[in-house]
Design an enzyme around this catalytic site. Sequence first.
Site, PDB file in Angstrom:
ATOM      1  N   LYS A  53      42.731 -10.748 -41.807  1.00 54.29           N
ATOM      2  CA  LYS A  53      43.182  -9.836 -42.827  1.00 54.29           C
ATOM      3  C   LYS A  53      43.519 -10.556 -44.131  1.00 54.29           C
ATOM      4  O   LYS A  53      43.720  -9.924 -45.152  1.00 54.29           O
ATOM      5  CB  LYS A  53      44.466  -9.134 -42.337  1.00 54.29           C
ATOM      6  CG  LYS A  53      44.261  -8.295 -41.082  1.00 54.29           C
ATOM      7  CD  LYS A  53      45.593  -7.753 -40.535  1.00 54.29           C
ATOM      8  CE  LYS A  53      46.087  -8.706 -39.507  1.00 54.29           C
ATOM      9  NZ  LYS A  53      47.186  -8.200 -38.665  1.00 54.29           N
ATOM     10  N   GLY A  54      43.621 -11.876 -44.064  1.00 49.93           N
ATOM     11  CA  GLY A  54      44.115 -12.647 -45.209  1.00 49.93           C
ATOM     12  C   GLY A  54      43.310 -12.458 -46.486  1.00 49.93           C
ATOM     13  O   GLY A  54      43.829 -12.586 -47.587  1.00 49.93           O
ATOM     14  N   GLU A 109      36.701 -16.545 -48.701  1.00 50.57           N
ATOM     15  CA  GLU A 109      37.799 -16.952 -47.815  1.00 50.57           C
ATOM     16  C   GLU A 109      39.049 -17.200 -48.646  1.00 50.57           C
ATOM     17  O   GLU A 109      38.983 -17.753 -49.743  1.00 50.57           O
ATOM     18  CB  GLU A 109      37.347 -18.206 -47.054  1.00 50.57           C
ATOM     19  CG  GLU A 109      38.312 -18.785 -46.062  1.00 50.57           C
ATOM     20  CD  GLU A 109      38.664 -17.898 -44.873  1.00 50.57           C
ATOM     21  OE1 GLU A 109      39.098 -16.760 -45.127  1.00 50.57           O
ATOM     22  OE2 GLU A 109      38.557 -18.355 -43.730  1.00 50.57           O
ATOM     23  N   ASP A 110      40.175 -16.781 -48.131  1.00 49.37           N
ATOM     24  CA  ASP A 110      41.426 -16.977 -48.867  1.00 49.37           C
ATOM     25  C   ASP A 110      41.837 -18.451 -48.880  1.00 49.37           C
ATOM     26  O   ASP A 110      42.097 -19.019 -49.921  1.00 49.37           O
ATOM     27  CB  ASP A 110      42.551 -16.095 -48.299  1.00 49.37           C
ATOM     28  CG  ASP A 110      42.594 -16.106 -46.771  1.00 49.37           C
ATOM     29  OD1 ASP A 110      41.712 -16.716 -46.150  1.00 49.37           O
ATOM     30  OD2 ASP A 110      43.521 -15.507 -46.200  1.00 49.37           O
ATOM     31  N   ASP A 113      41.815 -24.894 -44.561  1.00 46.29           N
ATOM     32  CA  ASP A 113      42.669 -26.030 -44.234  1.00 46.29           C
ATOM     33  C   ASP A 113      41.794 -27.083 -43.546  1.00 46.29           C
ATOM     34  O   ASP A 113      41.163 -27.893 -44.210  1.00 46.29           O
ATOM     35  CB  ASP A 113      43.814 -25.532 -43.352  1.00 46.29           C
ATOM     36  CG  ASP A 113      44.904 -26.554 -43.171  1.00 46.29           C
ATOM     37  OD1 ASP A 113      44.945 -27.515 -43.943  1.00 46.29           O
ATOM     38  OD2 ASP A 113      45.722 -26.399 -42.242  1.00 46.29           O
ATOM     39  N   LYS A 141      42.931 -26.467 -49.199  1.00 52.52           N
ATOM     40  CA  LYS A 141      43.926 -27.471 -48.810  1.00 52.52           C
ATOM     41  C   LYS A 141      43.180 -28.669 -48.251  1.00 52.52           C
ATOM     42  O   LYS A 141      42.865 -28.698 -47.061  1.00 52.52           O
ATOM     43  CB  LYS A 141      44.879 -26.872 -47.767  1.00 52.52           C
ATOM     44  CG  LYS A 141      45.713 -25.724 -48.332  1.00 52.52           C
ATOM     45  CD  LYS A 141      46.465 -24.991 -47.249  1.00 52.52           C
ATOM     46  CE  LYS A 141      47.741 -25.716 -46.879  1.00 52.52           C
ATOM     47  NZ  LYS A 141      48.552 -24.896 -45.932  1.00 52.52           N
ATOM     48  N   ARG A 175      52.415 -11.243 -46.783  1.00 48.62           N
ATOM     49  CA  ARG A 175      51.067 -11.130 -47.355  1.00 48.62           C
ATOM     50  C   ARG A 175      51.092 -10.416 -48.695  1.00 48.62           C
ATOM     51  O   ARG A 175      50.282 -10.675 -49.572  1.00 48.62           O
ATOM     52  CB  ARG A 175      50.161 -10.313 -46.427  1.00 48.62           C
ATOM     53  CG  ARG A 175      49.801 -10.966 -45.115  1.00 48.62           C
ATOM     54  CD  ARG A 175      48.687 -10.152 -44.450  1.00 48.62           C
ATOM     55  NE  ARG A 175      48.555 -10.428 -43.032  1.00 48.62           N
ATOM     56  CZ  ARG A 175      47.847 -11.422 -42.517  1.00 48.62           C
ATOM     57  NH1 ARG A 175      47.229 -12.264 -43.314  1.00 48.62           N
ATOM     58  NH2 ARG A 175      47.765 -11.597 -41.221  1.00 48.62           N
TER      59      ARG A 175
HETATM   60  P1  IMP Z   1      41.333 -23.839 -40.731  1.00 44.08           P
HETATM   61  O1  IMP Z   1      40.643 -24.073 -42.048  1.00 44.08           O
HETATM   62  O2  IMP Z   1      40.391 -23.656 -39.572  1.00 44.08           O
HETATM   63  O3  IMP Z   1      42.355 -24.900 -40.453  1.00 44.08           O
HETATM   64  O4  IMP Z   1      42.110 -22.476 -40.728  1.00 44.08           O
HETATM   65  C1  IMP Z   1      42.544 -21.889 -41.851  1.00 44.08           C
HETATM   66  C2  IMP Z   1      43.405 -20.721 -41.434  1.00 44.08           C
HETATM   67  O5  IMP Z   1      44.736 -21.186 -41.219  1.00 44.08           O
HETATM   68  C3  IMP Z   1      43.468 -19.698 -42.526  1.00 44.08           C
HETATM   69  O6  IMP Z   1      42.503 -18.690 -42.361  1.00 44.08           O
HETATM   70  C4  IMP Z   1      44.886 -19.187 -42.427  1.00 44.08           C
HETATM   71  O7  IMP Z   1      44.943 -18.120 -41.510  1.00 44.08           O
HETATM   72  C5  IMP Z   1      45.665 -20.349 -41.856  1.00 44.08           C
HETATM   73  N1  IMP Z   1      46.382 -21.117 -42.907  1.00 44.08           N
HETATM   74  C6  IMP Z   1      46.120 -22.373 -43.324  1.00 44.08           C
HETATM   75  N2  IMP Z   1      47.004 -22.780 -44.240  1.00 44.08           N
HETATM   76  C7  IMP Z   1      47.866 -21.751 -44.421  1.00 44.08           C
HETATM   77  C8  IMP Z   1      49.033 -21.567 -45.266  1.00 44.08           C
HETATM   78  O8  IMP Z   1      49.478 -22.429 -46.043  1.00 44.08           O
HETATM   79  N3  IMP Z   1      49.654 -20.360 -45.156  1.00 44.08           N
HETATM   80  C9  IMP Z   1      49.219 -19.370 -44.326  1.00 44.08           C
HETATM   81  N4  IMP Z   1      48.149 -19.504 -43.533  1.00 44.08           N
HETATM   82  C10 IMP Z   1      47.473 -20.698 -43.565  1.00 44.08           C
HETATM   83 MG    MG Z   2      41.666 -16.473 -43.391  1.00 43.54          MG
END
Ligand code: IMP
Ligand code: MG
Length: 198
Positions: A53-54, A109-110, A113, A141, A175
């Site tokens: 949902k992000g 994508e929001d 990470d 990030k 959110r």
């Molecule tokens: P990754 O890139 O597979 O590590 O996953 C990223 C997901 O982790 C995103 O879709 C978010 O749901 C969550 N996420 C990563 N960093 C944050 C943050 O700072 N705040 C809230 N959600 C985060």
């Molecule tokens: Mg997301």
Amino acid sequence: MNESILERYGPLAKDIREVVISEEEIRRRVAELGRAISNDYAGKCPVLVGVLKGVLFLMADLLRVIEIPVEVDFLAVASYSAEARNKGMVRLIKDLEIPIYGRHVLFVEDVIDTGLTLNYLLNSLRDRQPASLEVCVLFNKPAHRLLDIPLRYKGFDLPDRFVVGYGLDLRERYRNLPFIGLLKPEAVKEQGHLPGCP
Ligand code: IMP
Ligand code: MG
């Protein structure tokens, strides 16, 4: 407590320690991304794909500043066990409705990470043989990135901190803050401290 944040944004903002990216900065950057996408995809009617949902806030704002015909669709995922999650495996609980074979797909994508989730989903979309597949991410990030994923459109680099707002949540809350903020430590630990929430 920063009185001005509270006055401007109301009770939900009481848990915010610091605004990292303001509403105005987000609006400006999203407008720039929308212009770039409109130029690059002119005549191509791309399909914008987001993960619920992000991405809701970014998708809605981006769509409103894109000036070419586009289609939009969503995926929803649930994570498996922590172990599977560490490998970036996700379970698709809602698939696309639009067939993307031969289409120009822009994955919106929001936040990225580690990149594991995004990589997994991109591979799944690539299997369907779109004409092209690019990524637009608002919040990058880079500190924990495990996979090198080319980001065609990027909004902001964020420091290695957990942030909320503009779609990003902590346990489904925050959110709907229109900016990106850092939470106070006590808000990260607790649950159920927001007025009216179960
Ligand atoms: P990754 O890139 O597979 O590590 O996953 C990223 C997901 O982790 C995103 O879709 C978010 O749901 C969550 N996420 C990563 N960093 C944050 C943050 O700072 N705040 C809230 N959600 C985060
Ligand atoms: Mg997301």
